[in-house]
Design a protein around this motif. Structure first.
Motif, PDB file in Angstrom:
ATOM      1  N   HIS A  30       0.822  -1.218   0.000  1.00  0.00           N
ATOM      2  CA  HIS A  30       0.000   0.000   0.000  1.00  0.00           C
ATOM      3  C   HIS A  30       0.853   1.263   0.000  1.00  0.00           C
ATOM      4  N   ILE A  31       1.949   1.273   0.741  1.00  0.00           N
ATOM      5  CA  ILE A  31       2.792   2.473   0.753  1.00  0.00           C
ATOM      6  C   ILE A  31       3.603   2.573  -0.530  1.00  0.00           C
ATOM      7  N   ARG A  33       2.514   1.640  -3.411  1.00  0.00           N
ATOM      8  CA  ARG A  33       1.540   2.150  -4.381  1.00  0.00           C
ATOM      9  C   ARG A  33       1.342   3.652  -4.201  1.00  0.00           C
ATOM     10  N   PHE A  34       1.309   4.125  -2.952  1.00  0.00           N
ATOM     11  CA  PHE A  34       1.145   5.562  -2.708  1.00  0.00           C
ATOM     12  C   PHE A  34       2.311   6.336  -3.290  1.00  0.00           C
ATOM     13  N   TRP A  35       3.553   5.876  -3.064  1.00  0.00           N
ATOM     14  CA  TRP A  35       4.719   6.594  -3.584  1.00  0.00           C
ATOM     15  C   TRP A  35       4.716   6.606  -5.107  1.00  0.00           C
ATOM     16  N   THR A  37       2.034   6.523  -7.053  1.00  0.00           N
ATOM     17  CA  THR A  37       0.997   7.483  -7.436  1.00  0.00           C
ATOM     18  C   THR A  37       1.498   8.907  -7.261  1.00  0.00           C
ATOM     19  N   LEU A  38       2.192   9.171  -6.168  1.00  0.00           N
ATOM     20  CA  LEU A  38       2.740  10.499  -5.920  1.00  0.00           C
ATOM     21  C   LEU A  38       3.736  10.885  -7.008  1.00  0.00           C
ATOM     22  N   ILE A  67      -1.851  15.686  -1.846  1.00  0.00           N
ATOM     23  CA  ILE A  67      -2.244  14.844  -0.713  1.00  0.00           C
ATOM     24  C   ILE A  67      -3.689  15.124  -0.307  1.00  0.00           C
ATOM     25  N   TYR A  70      -5.887  13.543  -2.976  1.00  0.00           N
ATOM     26  CA  TYR A  70      -5.774  12.090  -2.884  1.00  0.00           C
ATOM     27  C   TYR A  70      -6.599  11.567  -1.714  1.00  0.00           C
ATOM     28  N   ASN A  71      -6.484  12.215  -0.556  1.00  0.00           N
ATOM     29  CA  ASN A  71      -7.240  11.785   0.618  1.00  0.00           C
ATOM     30  C   ASN A  71      -8.742  11.949   0.419  1.00  0.00           C
ATOM     31  N   ARG A  74     -10.207   9.102  -1.593  1.00  0.00           N
ATOM     32  CA  ARG A  74     -10.172   7.787  -0.933  1.00  0.00           C
ATOM     33  C   ARG A  74     -11.389   7.550  -0.039  1.00  0.00           C
TER      34      ARG A  74
END
Length: 75
Positions: A30-31, A33-35, A37-38, A67, A70-71, A74
């Motif tokens: 999950h992290i 994937r976040f990086w 996407t960022l 951010i 993105y939040n 979600r």
């Protein structure tokens, strides 16, 4: 916290909360994937020639904007 086996994590994360695991376990997916996407959505973090600004304040503003959006997406 699950991290990979990088030695620098041991100096930053308290031992009681740190659980080093291999990437094949999927616990860090999950992290990762976040990086990804960022990096894809904020081109200024990847190359200086794309959307580069010399002002650090502009970089922080772009990160804050990403951010926040993105939040919100979600929920």
């Amino acid at each position: 916290m699950y991290t990979d086996f990088l030695a620098s994590y041991r100096g930053v994360i308290p031992r009681a909360r740190h659980r080093p695991v291999g990437k094949d376990t999927g616990l860090t997916a999950h992290i990762e994937r976040f990086w990804l996407t960022l990096r894809q959505r904020c081109a200024r973090l990847v190359r200086k020639t794309l959307t580069f600004s010399k002002c650090p304040r502009n970089h922080l503003g772009a990160l804050w904007y990403f951010i926040r959006l993105y939040n919100e997406s979600r929920h």
